[in-house]
Design a protein around this motif. Structure first.
Motif, PDB file in Angstrom:
ATOM      1  N   GLY A 210       0.812  -1.211   0.000  1.00 54.85           N
ATOM      2  CA  GLY A 210       0.000   0.000   0.000  1.00 54.85           C
ATOM      3  C   GLY A 210       0.843   1.258   0.000  1.00 54.85           C
ATOM      4  N   LEU A 211       1.916   1.261   0.788  1.00 59.85           N
ATOM      5  CA  LEU A 211       2.812   2.424   0.829  1.00 59.85           C
ATOM      6  C   LEU A 211       3.470   2.668  -0.536  1.00 59.85           C
ATOM      7  CD1 LEU A 211       4.528   1.793   4.290  1.00 59.85           C
ATOM      8  CD2 LEU A 211       2.836   3.557   3.754  1.00 59.85           C
ATOM      9  N   LYS A 212       3.807   1.588  -1.231  1.00 57.85           N
ATOM     10  CA  LYS A 212       4.426   1.736  -2.552  1.00 57.85           C
ATOM     11  C   LYS A 212       3.425   2.287  -3.566  1.00 57.85           C
ATOM     12  CE  LYS A 212       7.907  -1.875  -1.882  1.00 57.85           C
ATOM     13  NZ  LYS A 212       8.378  -3.242  -2.257  1.00 57.85           N
ATOM     14  N   MET A 213       2.156   1.884  -3.459  1.00 59.47           N
ATOM     15  CA  MET A 213       1.138   2.426  -4.365  1.00 59.47           C
ATOM     16  C   MET A 213       0.892   3.899  -4.074  1.00 59.47           C
ATOM     17  SD  MET A 213      -1.632  -0.663  -4.946  1.00 59.47           S
ATOM     18  CE  MET A 213      -1.739  -1.218  -3.239  1.00 59.47           C
ATOM     19  N   ILE A 214       0.920   4.285  -2.817  1.00 60.72           N
ATOM     20  CA  ILE A 214       0.773   5.700  -2.460  1.00 60.72           C
ATOM     21  C   ILE A 214       1.881   6.524  -3.102  1.00 60.72           C
ATOM     22  CG2 ILE A 214       0.989   7.315  -0.525  1.00 60.72           C
ATOM     23  CD1 ILE A 214      -0.527   5.244   1.178  1.00 60.72           C
ATOM     24  N   ARG A 215       3.092   5.988  -3.071  1.00 67.34           N
ATOM     25  CA  ARG A 215       4.216   6.687  -3.702  1.00 67.34           C
ATOM     26  C   ARG A 215       4.051   6.712  -5.219  1.00 67.34           C
ATOM     27  NH1 ARG A 215       9.813   3.687  -3.301  1.00 67.34           N
ATOM     28  NH2 ARG A 215       8.545   2.272  -4.536  1.00 67.34           N
ATOM     29  N   GLN A 216       3.659   5.577  -5.797  1.00 69.46           N
ATOM     30  CA  GLN A 216       3.522   5.492  -7.255  1.00 69.46           C
ATOM     31  C   GLN A 216       2.451   6.444  -7.765  1.00 69.46           C
ATOM     32  OE1 GLN A 216       2.669   1.531  -8.619  1.00 69.46           O
ATOM     33  NE2 GLN A 216       2.199   2.182 -10.697  1.00 69.46           N
ATOM     34  N   TRP A 217       1.358   6.585  -7.036  1.00 79.50           N
ATOM     35  CA  TRP A 217       0.265   7.460  -7.461  1.00 79.50           C
ATOM     36  C   TRP A 217       0.461   8.895  -6.974  1.00 79.50           C
ATOM     37  CZ3 TRP A 217      -3.644   3.334  -5.406  1.00 79.50           C
ATOM     38  CH2 TRP A 217      -3.701   2.256  -6.301  1.00 79.50           C
ATOM     39  N   ARG A 218       1.573   9.140  -6.282  1.00 75.21           N
ATOM     40  CA  ARG A 218       1.915  10.476  -5.802  1.00 75.21           C
ATOM     41  C   ARG A 218       0.839  11.057  -4.894  1.00 75.21           C
ATOM     42  NH1 ARG A 218       2.797  13.985 -10.780  1.00 75.21           N
ATOM     43  NH2 ARG A 218       3.137  15.551  -9.157  1.00 75.21           N
ATOM     44  N   LEU A 219       0.207  10.200  -4.112  1.00 73.03           N
ATOM     45  CA  LEU A 219      -0.812  10.677  -3.183  1.00 73.03           C
ATOM     46  C   LEU A 219      -0.191  11.397  -1.990  1.00 73.03           C
ATOM     47  CD1 LEU A 219      -3.256   7.624  -3.167  1.00 73.03           C
ATOM     48  CD2 LEU A 219      -3.447   9.756  -4.448  1.00 73.03           C
ATOM     49  N   ASN A 220       1.128  11.197  -1.776  1.00 72.63           N
ATOM     50  CA  ASN A 220       1.786  11.928  -0.699  1.00 72.63           C
ATOM     51  C   ASN A 220       2.221  13.325  -1.133  1.00 72.63           C
ATOM     52  OD1 ASN A 220       3.687  10.987  -2.457  1.00 72.63           O
ATOM     53  ND2 ASN A 220       4.937   9.926  -0.941  1.00 72.63           N
ATOM     54  N   ASP A 221       1.849  13.691  -2.354  1.00 75.38           N
ATOM     55  CA  ASP A 221       2.000  15.071  -2.827  1.00 75.38           C
ATOM     56  C   ASP A 221       0.754  15.836  -2.386  1.00 75.38           C
ATOM     57  OD1 ASP A 221       1.674  17.418  -4.474  1.00 75.38           O
ATOM     58  OD2 ASP A 221       3.281  16.649  -5.741  1.00 75.38           O
ATOM     59  N   ARG A 222       0.918  16.845  -1.546  1.00 74.04           N
ATOM     60  CA  ARG A 222      -0.232  17.506  -0.936  1.00 74.04           C
ATOM     61  C   ARG A 222      -1.209  18.050  -1.976  1.00 74.04           C
ATOM     62  NH1 ARG A 222      -1.294  19.482   4.080  1.00 74.04           N
ATOM     63  NH2 ARG A 222       0.842  19.063   4.776  1.00 74.04           N
ATOM     64  N   SER A 223      -0.715  18.721  -3.000  1.00 73.49           N
ATOM     65  CA  SER A 223      -1.607  19.317  -4.004  1.00 73.49           C
ATOM     66  C   SER A 223      -2.345  18.244  -4.787  1.00 73.49           C
ATOM     67  CB  SER A 223      -0.809  20.217  -4.942  1.00 73.49           C
ATOM     68  OG  SER A 223       0.197  19.461  -5.616  1.00 73.49           O
ATOM     69  N   ARG A 224      -1.655  17.148  -5.097  1.00 73.21           N
ATOM     70  CA  ARG A 224      -2.292  16.076  -5.861  1.00 73.21           C
ATOM     71  C   ARG A 224      -3.319  15.340  -5.003  1.00 73.21           C
ATOM     72  NH1 ARG A 224      -1.322  13.267 -10.504  1.00 73.21           N
ATOM     73  NH2 ARG A 224      -1.906  11.065 -10.568  1.00 73.21           N
ATOM     74  N   ARG A 225      -2.993  15.157  -3.696  1.00 74.93           N
ATOM     75  CA  ARG A 225      -3.903  14.426  -2.835  1.00 74.93           C
ATOM     76  C   ARG A 225      -5.191  15.204  -2.601  1.00 74.93           C
ATOM     77  NH1 ARG A 225      -1.683  14.702   1.724  1.00 74.93           N
ATOM     78  NH2 ARG A 225      -3.294  15.199   3.243  1.00 74.93           N
ATOM     79  N   GLU A 226      -5.085  16.520  -2.496  1.00 70.51           N
ATOM     80  CA  GLU A 226      -6.276  17.321  -2.253  1.00 70.51           C
ATOM     81  C   GLU A 226      -7.276  17.203  -3.395  1.00 70.51           C
ATOM     82  OE1 GLU A 226      -4.790  21.191  -1.550  1.00 70.51           O
ATOM     83  OE2 GLU A 226      -4.237  20.794   0.557  1.00 70.51           O
ATOM     84  N   SER A 227      -6.781  16.996  -4.620  1.00 69.60           N
ATOM     85  CA  SER A 227      -7.686  16.852  -5.757  1.00 69.60           C
ATOM     86  C   SER A 227      -8.318  15.468  -5.804  1.00 69.60           C
ATOM     87  CB  SER A 227      -6.919  17.111  -7.061  1.00 69.60           C
ATOM     88  OG  SER A 227      -5.919  16.120  -7.265  1.00 69.60           O
ATOM     89  N   HIS A 228      -7.765  14.519  -5.033  1.00 69.01           N
ATOM     90  CA  HIS A 228      -8.281  13.147  -5.021  1.00 69.01           C
ATOM     91  C   HIS A 228      -9.076  12.832  -3.765  1.00 69.01           C
ATOM     92  CE1 HIS A 228      -5.518  12.659  -8.322  1.00 69.01           C
ATOM     93  NE2 HIS A 228      -5.819  11.388  -8.461  1.00 69.01           N
TER      94      HIS A 228
END
Length: 597
Positions: A210-228
């Motif tokens: 799960g942690l690797k998928m979070i990194r791959q999808w860049r969900l730990n990028d604040r701006s990208r996560r807010e849009s998701h």
């Protein structure tokens, strides 16, 4: 009903007997015309699926016909057994996953998505089955459970179905935000299933994936996560993965390369904006604590743009902690904040987590603490744990002997599982790091009295480790023996911590510890079987090594200063402990092997 992104409700209406509506058509009767009715539709009874349900009119003569709606149970996509276990997940398990700070994700959004994603439905059915078995299992805490019943077989079948459906979902070229949310949710459920079955290595694997998928999808990028993160689903999942990452890090200490554990941050560093909710405050606190644990364990910093020494990084984290304290105080003082946001139980949980993190902020003091400077923090944690558990006897003075297995008879009928962190880790730290014999026994008692599993942390295993640490330190240190003897003799009346029978002597405690597989290859302690003697009489004090000058209650030489966790087999954990003297003399340490319950 509010739906998650990408979901919709398809309305449907079925009519079984059209002639029932003909005599009730007021428009035709008012003009004198004969009602032609509707096309005759024959009922289909070949299947019980929702698509073949028919709604029947309750009366042919009523002008206001009442239609019966299908049971929600029949709207579920599975068979009877699958639906029953899903219903247990819906009614019981989601509460344990949600904790006090849920935003409706586990209790609402996840349940809705199960109707659209087979992988998620089968994962919830499997977890509901395993969770039910966990709650009703009567196996003693000292005996490993066996997954050989019918529920285990059913859960395995559902798990395999979920894996196949997940593989199909992952084979897509692209994932929309809901796909990503469902994949990460299913990953959390797989982790929980493995945890409750005692298969920690598999649980670690799912968390790491799960942690690797979070990194791959860049969900730990604040701006990208807010849009998701519409509806808060991604935020809830990120918080869950970060808490699990924090819990697992002590287990992977020294084994990062073997497990190929990701070092990327899960949630970006907290901002300095005012908190809008207690959940936001809690998330920022967990973010800081995750970084604290990385520094304490020597697992590297997170900022690749700058190079900070561990001391500099820890100072930055102390500053962030002080800023967090100020933000929380401002949030709680804001009269515009609805009081329900500051629910007492949730606030106690946040304060407990803050106190727990506080004692890690000075790693040198954590390991040494010769003057017991951390005791006020341990006392605060103990009081917050008692308040959280609604335990009213925490101010009583315990006996200075080790409490035996008889205390387990006072346990609640069922153990507790929750995904949120809470009381196990603070009680474990008090039991292993606080050398005040009364405080550490109170912590041990609460571990015994309230069997819990929080994420990957198991209270029943923590209890065994605490008992071993107490035995090593207090039965090998002359200063500890003298301190406890003076405490016992100076008190004419000792208030019992529990209403259970008197605790056993240290000799019996050591016999009990040996049942758990404890090994003392380098120990020179000789214990007699005299049960009425004082602690000094029970132990051959002439065989004990001399104490160091530093350290109250337990001297620094005889303190357990290092504990290593090693995954030995699929269900077994090897715990190795070293005192300061062991490390100085390069001894191999004291070993305990135990299975998760």
């Amino acid at each position: 009903m509010k739906l998650g992104p990408g979901m919709e409700i398809v309305p449907f209406m079925y009519i079984q007997r059209p002639d029932m509506f003909r005599t009730s058509c007021q428009r035709c009767l008012s003009t004198g015309r004969k009602c032609d009715g509707y096309e005759n539709i024959e009922p289909d009874t070949s299947s019980s699926s929702p698509q073949n349900l028919r709604i029947t009119a309750s009366s042919a003569n009523s002008s206001h016909t009442l239609l019966s709606t299908p049971s929600a149970h029949h709207l579920l996509p599975g068979n009877e057994a699958e639906n029953q276990h899903f219903d247990f997940f819906r009614s019981v398990t989601t509460t344990n996953l949600a904790s006090f700070l849920d935003i409706g994700f586990w209790s609402n959004s996840v349940l809705q998505a199960t109707h659209q994603y087979p992988a998620l439905f089968h994962a919830t059915a499997a977890f509901g089955c395993i969770h039910h078995s966990f709650l009703i299992d009567g196996t003693p805490a000292t005996v490993p459970r066996e997954d050989t019943n019918g529920n285990a077989q059913f859960s395995l079948g559902q798990f395999n179905k979920a894996i196949r459906s997940m593989s199909q979902l992952l084979s897509q070229d692209e994932y929309n935000p809901l796909d990503q949310q469902v994949i990460l949710t299913t990953c959390i459920l797989f982790t929980c299933i493995c945890v409750l079955q005692g298969r920690q290595d598999k649980a670690f694997m799912h968390v790491n994936n799960g942690l690797k998928m979070i990194r791959q999808w860049r969900l730990n990028d604040r701006s990208r996560r807010e849009s998701h993160s519409k509806g808060g689903g991604i935020d809830a999942l990120m918080l869950a993965f970060m808490r699990l990452d924090t819990q697992i890090r002590p287990y992977i200490d020294g084994q990062e390369s073997i497990l190929q554990w990701t070092s990327d941050e899960v949630i970006p560093a907290p901002s300095n904006f005012p908190f809008k909710s207690l959940l936001e405050a809690y998330t920022d606190l967990e973010t800081i604590f995750n970084r604290v644990m990385r520094v304490v364990l020597g697992q590297g910093g997170l900022d690749s743009r700058q190079s900070f020494s561990p001391e500099e990084e820890m100072q930055r984290l102390r500053d962030q902690s002080v800023a967090w304290d100020n933000q929380l105080s401002a949030f709680l003082a804001d009269s515009a904040v609805p009081r329900k946001e500051a629910d007492e139980s949730a606030l106690n949980l946040v304060r407990l987590r803050r106190a727990f993190m506080n004692h890690f902020l000075d790693p040198k003091l954590l390991l040494d603490d010769p003057d017991n400077e951390l005791i006020p923090i341990y006392q605060e944690m103990l009081q917050l744990v008692a308040k959280f558990l609604q335990h009213e006897e925490c101010d009583e003075t315990p006996s200075l002997g080790l409490v035996d297995g008889a205390t387990r008879k006072q346990r609640p009928q069922h153990p507790v599982f929750t995904l949120a962190t809470g009381v196990i880790e603070p009680l474990f730290v008090i039991g292993t790091r606080c050398r005040d014999p009364a405080l550490r026994r109170k912590a041990l008692h609460l571990l015994q009295l309230y069997p819990r599993r929080e994420g990957v942390c198991e209270g029943m295993l923590a209890e065994k480790i605490v008992r071993m640490v107490v035995d090593i330190e207090e039965n090998n240190c002359l200063r500890s023996i003298g301190y406890r003897e003076s405490r016992s003799s100076s008190s004419t009346t000792t208030t019992s911590f529990t209403s259970s029978p008197p605790p056993p002597s240290p000799s019996l405690a050591s016999d009990t510890l040996s049942m758990f597989g404890y090994s003392y290859p380098d120990s020179a302690v000789s214990i007699t079987s005299t049960s009425s003697a004082s602690p000094a009489d029970k132990i051959n004090i002439h065989s004990l090594s001399p104490c160091s000058e530093e350290g109250q209650m337990v001297c620094n030489r005889h303190r357990v200063v290092k504990i290593q966790f090693l995954l030995l087999t699929e269900r077994q954990l090897k715990i190795v402990m070293w005192t300061a003297e062991d490390l100085q003399l390069k001894k191999r340490g004291r070993v305990m092997v135990s299975s998760w319950w």
